[in-house]
Design a protein around this motif. Sequence first.
Motif, PDB file in Angstrom:
ATOM      1  N   SER A 282      40.540  37.281  42.104  1.00 15.10           N
ATOM      2  CA  SER A 282      40.392  37.949  40.808  1.00 15.10           C
ATOM      3  C   SER A 282      40.999  37.083  39.696  1.00 15.10           C
ATOM      4  O   SER A 282      42.052  36.465  39.879  1.00 15.10           O
ATOM      5  N   PRO A 283      40.316  37.047  38.523  1.00 11.68           N
ATOM      6  CA  PRO A 283      39.046  37.703  38.190  1.00 11.68           C
ATOM      7  C   PRO A 283      37.850  36.806  38.511  1.00 11.68           C
ATOM      8  O   PRO A 283      37.974  35.592  38.565  1.00 11.68           O
ATOM      9  N   ASN A 284      36.675  37.451  38.701  1.00  3.48           N
ATOM     10  CA  ASN A 284      35.432  36.698  38.813  1.00  3.48           C
ATOM     11  C   ASN A 284      34.464  37.031  37.683  1.00  3.48           C
ATOM     12  O   ASN A 284      33.368  36.478  37.624  1.00  3.48           O
ATOM     13  N   VAL A 285      34.877  37.965  36.800  1.00  5.14           N
ATOM     14  CA  VAL A 285      34.081  38.288  35.618  1.00  5.14           C
ATOM     15  C   VAL A 285      35.003  38.376  34.408  1.00  5.14           C
ATOM     16  O   VAL A 285      36.214  38.578  34.526  1.00  5.14           O
ATOM     17  N   GLY A 286      34.401  38.230  33.227  1.00  5.20           N
ATOM     18  CA  GLY A 286      35.140  38.413  31.991  1.00  5.20           C
ATOM     19  C   GLY A 286      35.186  39.876  31.600  1.00  5.20           C
ATOM     20  O   GLY A 286      34.727  40.762  32.327  1.00  5.20           O
ATOM     21  N   THR A 287      35.709  40.160  30.427  1.00  6.54           N
ATOM     22  CA  THR A 287      35.822  41.548  29.974  1.00  6.54           C
ATOM     23  C   THR A 287      34.471  42.197  29.768  1.00  6.54           C
ATOM     24  O   THR A 287      34.362  43.427  29.753  1.00  6.54           O
ATOM     25  N   ASP A 288      33.411  41.381  29.620  1.00  9.27           N
ATOM     26  CA  ASP A 288      32.065  41.929  29.426  1.00  9.27           C
ATOM     27  C   ASP A 288      31.342  42.170  30.749  1.00  9.27           C
ATOM     28  O   ASP A 288      30.191  42.609  30.764  1.00  9.27           O
ATOM     29  N   GLY A 289      32.008  41.888  31.863  1.00  4.16           N
ATOM     30  CA  GLY A 289      31.399  42.105  33.166  1.00  4.16           C
ATOM     31  C   GLY A 289      30.497  40.984  33.634  1.00  4.16           C
ATOM     32  O   GLY A 289      29.886  41.084  34.697  1.00  4.16           O
ATOM     33  N   ARG A 290      30.403  39.923  32.861  1.00  8.97           N
ATOM     34  CA  ARG A 290      29.567  38.792  33.256  1.00  8.97           C
ATOM     35  C   ARG A 290      30.390  37.756  34.009  1.00  8.97           C
ATOM     36  O   ARG A 290      31.586  37.584  33.749  1.00  8.97           O
TER      37      ARG A 290
END
Length: 425
Positions: A282-290
């Motif tokens: 973690s993380p594998n995405v940014g705050t935008d879920g991408r």
Amino acid sequence: MQELHLLWWAVLLGLAQACPEPCDCGEKYGFQIADCAYRDLEAVPPGFPANVTTLSLSANRLPGLPEGAFREVPLLQSLWLAHNEIRTVAAGALASLSHLKSLDLSHNLISDFAWSDLHNLSALQLLKMDSNELTFIPRDAFRSLRALRSLQLNHNRLHTLAEGTFAPLTALSHLQINDNPFDCTCGIVWLKTWALATAVSIPEQDNIACTSPHVLKGTPLSRLPPLPCSAPSVQLSYQPSQDGAELRPGFVLALHCDVDGQPAPQLHWHIQIPSGIVEITSPNVGTDGRALPSTPAASSQPRFQAFANGSLLIPDFGKLEEGTYSCLATNELGSAESSVDVALATPGEGGEDTLGRRFHGKAVEGKGCYTVDNEVQPSGPEDNVVIIYLSRAGNPEAAVAEGVPGQLPPGLLLLGQSLLLLLFL
């Protein structure tokens, strides 16, 4: 008897073999010595008598030690390799020297060393590896060196040492670790405590000092101030958890791993589903879920979305996403883990019975209990039941939810008309 047989053959072979041309071989004080120092050698020469017990290759130009470099001298007790240009010691270069008592690799350029070879050197008493380029020593590097008396690791590039590194060295009386660029973080605090309490002689303690962080630069380890350190702890929670939520197959399931510890732990998700095991740092995405640019993903929105705040979102949760979800937090002081089993069943297809057997097995293992009471029924065959069994690391006990007519069992939440969520803490 086997060692005597080996010695006998070594003597016979030694009598039959000549000394390598660049070297001088002979007997002195009862030892068979091969002196190859100061010969400008770029490789270990072949042709040593098998009965050699002392070999000096110091002050040459050896660039490395390949596998089997000393296979010809199985009875070697002393090996001197200081002041060469050795950068790499390959696996198997030293492993055959089970009689070795003294090993000097000091004043080289060693950055790549086969630490596992030391596991075979149980007779070793002196190990000099000072003045090299070593940056890392495995925790178990010295596990077999119970006869070691003197260890020199000074003037290297060691930033930290794993706790317990010196624990197997029960005969150790002399240790030099000064002049290394130590990072004075929580992971090095144990060394200060050990050095102050041990009976091992550790010279130049004022030069066992911090290089970082900047505020501690130059501070001797013995005078390191208390640091705010704590091992990781984790706690799993879940969403949705609000009454009246309209949830249908394909909803988004959110798990949140609340992590504590100093220094801040690294979070890792281990997911075991029917199709296999998924590992996510973690993380594998940014705050935008991408997906983050550095994360390999089949699409811009990964199937399992791990956010920096400790949340894991599973969009379109269904049968393929059933399984065990574990979050693991790790820092310099240790690790902690918490797991949750997530299962989706469709009433009318034997789903509840399957889940019942599955989670009853958990109870038998002492990991918790569950009940699905007749008083709580899905409103129709199209409804879904999600049962989550939560086991916390270090807490094998769990509450038992027992049904009472007209009441929801403890821990059972009715979410709208289409989802039953059962949480055991």
